[in-house]
Scaffold this motif. Structure first.
Motif, PDB file in Angstrom:
ATOM      1  N   CYS A   1       4.848   5.056  -7.012  1.00 16.93           N
ATOM      2  CA  CYS A   1       4.992   6.454  -7.419  1.00 16.93           C
ATOM      3  C   CYS A   1       5.865   7.290  -6.489  1.00 16.93           C
ATOM      4  O   CYS A   1       7.076   7.129  -6.464  1.00 16.93           O
ATOM      5  CB  CYS A   1       3.597   7.055  -7.623  1.00 16.93           C
ATOM      6  SG  CYS A   1       3.620   8.416  -8.815  1.00 16.93           S
ATOM      7  N   PHE A   2       5.251   8.163  -5.674  1.00 21.58           N
ATOM      8  CA  PHE A   2       6.002   9.097  -4.836  1.00 21.58           C
ATOM      9  C   PHE A   2       6.971   8.365  -3.899  1.00 21.58           C
ATOM     10  O   PHE A   2       7.958   8.957  -3.458  1.00 21.58           O
ATOM     11  CB  PHE A   2       4.980   9.907  -4.028  1.00 21.58           C
ATOM     12  CG  PHE A   2       5.476  11.184  -3.425  1.00 21.58           C
ATOM     13  CD1 PHE A   2       6.411  11.988  -4.052  1.00 21.58           C
ATOM     14  CD2 PHE A   2       4.988  11.607  -2.188  1.00 21.58           C
ATOM     15  CE1 PHE A   2       6.848  13.181  -3.469  1.00 21.58           C
ATOM     16  CE2 PHE A   2       5.411  12.792  -1.604  1.00 21.58           C
ATOM     17  CZ  PHE A   2       6.341  13.570  -2.244  1.00 21.58           C
ATOM     18  N   ASP A   3       6.718   7.090  -3.628  1.00 22.63           N
ATOM     19  CA  ASP A   3       7.648   6.303  -2.795  1.00 22.63           C
ATOM     20  C   ASP A   3       9.074   6.362  -3.354  1.00 22.63           C
ATOM     21  O   ASP A   3      10.035   6.212  -2.596  1.00 22.63           O
ATOM     22  CB  ASP A   3       7.211   4.824  -2.708  1.00 22.63           C
ATOM     23  CG  ASP A   3       5.958   4.590  -1.860  1.00 22.63           C
ATOM     24  OD1 ASP A   3       5.578   5.470  -1.065  1.00 22.63           O
ATOM     25  OD2 ASP A   3       5.357   3.494  -1.984  1.00 22.63           O
TER      26      ASP A   3
ATOM     27  N   MET B   1       3.642   9.660 -12.860  1.00 24.34           N
ATOM     28  CA  MET B   1       4.177  10.986 -12.498  1.00 24.34           C
ATOM     29  C   MET B   1       3.455  12.094 -13.268  1.00 24.34           C
ATOM     30  O   MET B   1       2.900  11.863 -14.342  1.00 24.34           O
ATOM     31  CB  MET B   1       5.671  11.042 -12.799  1.00 24.34           C
ATOM     32  CG  MET B   1       6.496  10.347 -11.747  1.00 24.34           C
ATOM     33  SD  MET B   1       7.976  11.301 -11.347  1.00 24.34           S
ATOM     34  CE  MET B   1       8.397  10.576  -9.769  1.00 24.34           C
ATOM     35  N   THR B   2       3.497  13.286 -12.715  1.00 21.42           N
ATOM     36  CA  THR B   2       2.885  14.432 -13.394  1.00 21.42           C
ATOM     37  C   THR B   2       3.777  14.879 -14.563  1.00 21.42           C
ATOM     38  O   THR B   2       4.949  14.523 -14.636  1.00 21.42           O
ATOM     39  CB  THR B   2       2.753  15.634 -12.436  1.00 21.42           C
ATOM     40  OG1 THR B   2       4.073  16.048 -12.091  1.00 21.42           O
ATOM     41  CG2 THR B   2       1.968  15.298 -11.191  1.00 21.42           C
ATOM     42  N   LEU B   3       3.188  15.726 -15.425  1.00 15.44           N
ATOM     43  CA  LEU B   3       3.987  16.242 -16.544  1.00 15.44           C
ATOM     44  C   LEU B   3       5.012  17.254 -16.052  1.00 15.44           C
ATOM     45  O   LEU B   3       5.911  17.648 -16.790  1.00 15.44           O
ATOM     46  CB  LEU B   3       3.086  16.887 -17.589  1.00 15.44           C
ATOM     47  CG  LEU B   3       2.119  15.960 -18.330  1.00 15.44           C
ATOM     48  CD1 LEU B   3       1.476  16.681 -19.506  1.00 15.44           C
ATOM     49  CD2 LEU B   3       2.796  14.680 -18.804  1.00 15.44           C
ATOM     50  N   LYS B   4       4.874  17.715 -14.817  1.00 15.82           N
ATOM     51  CA  LYS B   4       5.869  18.650 -14.278  1.00 15.82           C
ATOM     52  C   LYS B   4       7.076  17.900 -13.695  1.00 15.82           C
ATOM     53  O   LYS B   4       8.210  18.162 -14.049  1.00 15.82           O
ATOM     54  CB  LYS B   4       5.232  19.535 -13.205  1.00 15.82           C
ATOM     55  CG  LYS B   4       6.206  20.550 -12.637  1.00 15.82           C
ATOM     56  CD  LYS B   4       5.512  21.601 -11.805  1.00 15.82           C
ATOM     57  CE  LYS B   4       6.490  22.518 -11.117  1.00 15.82           C
ATOM     58  NZ  LYS B   4       7.005  23.555 -12.001  1.00 15.82           N
ATOM     59  N   SER B   5       6.787  16.924 -12.828  1.00 11.49           N
ATOM     60  CA  SER B   5       7.911  16.221 -12.195  1.00 11.49           C
ATOM     61  C   SER B   5       8.463  15.099 -13.073  1.00 11.49           C
ATOM     62  O   SER B   5       9.668  14.842 -13.066  1.00 11.49           O
ATOM     63  CB  SER B   5       7.493  15.673 -10.837  1.00 11.49           C
ATOM     64  OG  SER B   5       6.282  14.981 -10.967  1.00 11.49           O
ATOM     65  N   GLY B   6       7.582  14.440 -13.840  1.00 10.87           N
ATOM     66  CA  GLY B   6       8.007  13.289 -14.634  1.00 10.87           C
ATOM     67  C   GLY B   6       9.237  13.538 -15.497  1.00 10.87           C
ATOM     68  O   GLY B   6      10.222  12.803 -15.398  1.00 10.87           O
TER      69      GLY B   6
ATOM     70  N   ARG C   1       0.872  -1.178   0.000  1.00 12.10           N
ATOM     71  CA  ARG C   1       0.000   0.000   0.000  1.00 12.10           C
ATOM     72  C   ARG C   1       0.904   1.222   0.000  1.00 12.10           C
ATOM     73  O   ARG C   1       1.802   1.331   0.847  1.00 12.10           O
ATOM     74  CB  ARG C   1      -0.878  -0.006   1.248  1.00 12.10           C
ATOM     75  CG  ARG C   1      -1.980  -1.051   1.198  1.00 12.10           C
ATOM     76  CD  ARG C   1      -2.674  -1.140   2.516  1.00 12.10           C
ATOM     77  NE  ARG C   1      -3.912  -1.912   2.446  1.00 12.10           N
ATOM     78  CZ  ARG C   1      -4.517  -2.407   3.511  1.00 12.10           C
ATOM     79  NH1 ARG C   1      -4.020  -2.212   4.718  1.00 12.10           N
ATOM     80  NH2 ARG C   1      -5.640  -3.078   3.380  1.00 12.10           N
ATOM     81  N   LYS C   2       0.633   2.127  -0.965  1.00 13.05           N
ATOM     82  CA  LYS C   2       1.511   3.301  -1.128  1.00 13.05           C
ATOM     83  C   LYS C   2       1.741   3.980   0.220  1.00 13.05           C
ATOM     84  O   LYS C   2       0.794   4.252   0.957  1.00 13.05           O
ATOM     85  CB  LYS C   2       0.856   4.266  -2.117  1.00 13.05           C
ATOM     86  CG  LYS C   2       1.676   5.486  -2.434  1.00 13.05           C
ATOM     87  CD  LYS C   2       1.050   6.179  -3.647  1.00 13.05           C
ATOM     88  CE  LYS C   2       1.825   7.398  -4.056  1.00 13.05           C
ATOM     89  NZ  LYS C   2       1.299   8.626  -3.449  1.00 13.05           N
ATOM     90  N   LEU C   3       3.015   4.239   0.490  1.00 11.17           N
ATOM     91  CA  LEU C   3       3.373   4.764   1.816  1.00 11.17           C
ATOM     92  C   LEU C   3       3.301   6.283   1.903  1.00 11.17           C
ATOM     93  O   LEU C   3       2.890   6.832   2.913  1.00 11.17           O
ATOM     94  CB  LEU C   3       4.821   4.372   2.143  1.00 11.17           C
ATOM     95  CG  LEU C   3       5.088   2.942   2.572  1.00 11.17           C
ATOM     96  CD1 LEU C   3       6.589   2.741   2.749  1.00 11.17           C
ATOM     97  CD2 LEU C   3       4.381   2.666   3.882  1.00 11.17           C
TER      98      LEU C   3
HETATM   99  O1  LIG Z   1       5.732  12.535  -8.449  1.00 17.47           O
HETATM  100  C1  LIG Z   1       4.788  12.758  -9.232  1.00 17.47           C
HETATM  101  O2  LIG Z   1       4.895  13.422 -10.232  1.00 17.47           O
HETATM  102  C2  LIG Z   1       3.440  12.173  -8.994  1.00 17.47           C
HETATM  103  C3  LIG Z   1       3.314  11.455  -7.712  1.00 17.47           C
HETATM  104  C4  LIG Z   1       1.997  10.860  -7.571  1.00 17.47           C
HETATM  105  O3  LIG Z   1       1.053  11.185  -8.206  1.00 17.47           O
HETATM  106  C5  LIG Z   1       1.823   9.788  -6.653  1.00 17.47           C
HETATM  107  O4  LIG Z   1       2.672   9.609  -5.785  1.00 17.47           O
HETATM  108  O5  LIG Z   1       0.834   9.030  -6.785  1.00 17.47           O
END
Ligand SMILES: O=C(O)CCC(=O)C(=O)O
Length: 285
Positions: A158-160, A184-189, A116-118
């Motif tokens: 993802c953010f993990d 990921m978003t189009l900004k951070s990806g 489960r996403k932390l």
């Molecule tokens: O880091 C990102 O760009 C997106 C992160 C995210 O959406 C997530 O952790 O589910």
């Protein structure tokens, strides 16, 4: 292929409008990947519906009794493959809250891991990217190491991937491959996705797979795609761009050992000066 090597397939799936269509697509893509020799297959984060908090509430389902769980278990068995079942919203018993959960199956279709996403993505990246995941997602509270026939695999969503301590502990626990499923978003990806995969790989001398859904510009949240696999040396060895694709990589344990021999980071660590501890069982690892 020698026994010190196996084929990994990561599926960058374009997520369709309905859960049913996505289920049909998973079956087809999994057959294709295993037909090409993949022994471990990974689906992306949120593959049962587009990334939209309103839809998440509609499609969330219980684990282990929901239809997606059943589909993944049967598909793993039918294709005799280790299946890292992306992630989907798992109902929590509270009407508006869910877990972002990845279920992992062995080739007999048995559940062998659940992550489960932390880390909650509560961020302010500008006017259209103010995201507060903790309003609808309940975080998990433990790390996830899965034993397969080939190696131990550490799991994140993802953010993990932004948190290097997790990857460090996975290496300390003997993982040779880390799998992150992430949209990921189009900004951070464009800046973070590959760089972080390469960093987690090079820091820990492990393979790292980063697996996202294909980019869908009509979705309220547009996922970046660009799935990849990084080697223990930190190089990207396989990748795709924004479209639906299956990406294959050979996970080669002879090469992994060679990297660790050439650059013996583990024996050079100053364990007398610092350490990383998993607090879920309190044991330094
Ligand atoms: O880091 C990102 O760009 C997106 C992160 C995210 O959406 C997530 O952790 O589910």
């Amino acid at each position: 292929m020698s026994s010190s090597c196996f084929k990994l397939a990561i599926i960058q799936m374009f997520v369709e409008r309905t859960k049913e269509l996505n289920h049909i697509k998973v079956k087809r893509l999994l057959r294709e990947a295993t037909g090409k020799g993949a022994k471990v297959v990974v689906l992306p984060e949120f593959f049962t519906c587009r990334c939209d908090p309103n839809l998440f509430r509609e499609v969330m389902e219980p684990v282990p009794n929901g239809p997606t769980f059943k589909l993944l278990s049967e598909a793993a068995k039918e294709n005799e493959v280790f299946l890292f079942g992306g992630s989907y919203p798992e109902s929590s018993g509270k009407p508006d809250m869910f877990f972002n959960t990845s279920n992992i199956f062995n080739p007999r279709g048995e559940l062998i891991g659940q992550h489960r996403k932390l880390h909650m993505y509560d961020v302010d990246l500008g006017p259209h990217l103010h995201i507060t995941e903790s309003h609808h997602i309940i975080p998990g509270n433990r790390l996830t190491v899965v034993k397969t026939d080939y190696c131990k695999i550490g799991v994140g969503i993802c953010f993990d991937i932004q948190f290097p301590e997790m990857a460090r502990i996975y290496r300390q626990r003997g993982c040779d491959l880390l799998i992150y499923m992430g949209a990921m978003t189009l900004k951070s990806g464009p800046v973070h996705w590959k760089v972080l995969s390469q960093a987690r790989a090079a820091d820990n001398q492990v393979y790292v797979a980063a697996v996202g859904p294909a980019t869908d510009v009509t979705s309220p949240y547009v996922p970046w795609g660009h799935s990849s696999v990084a080697s223990p040396w930190g190089e990207i060895i396989a990748s795709c761009e924004s479209e639906e694709a299956i990406v294959y990589a050979d996970i080669d344990f002879d090469y992994l050992k060679e990297v660790r021999r050439m650059l013996p980071l583990e024996s050079q660590r100053r364990k007398d000066v610092y350490k990383t501890v998993d607090l879920t069982d309190g044991t330094p690892v």
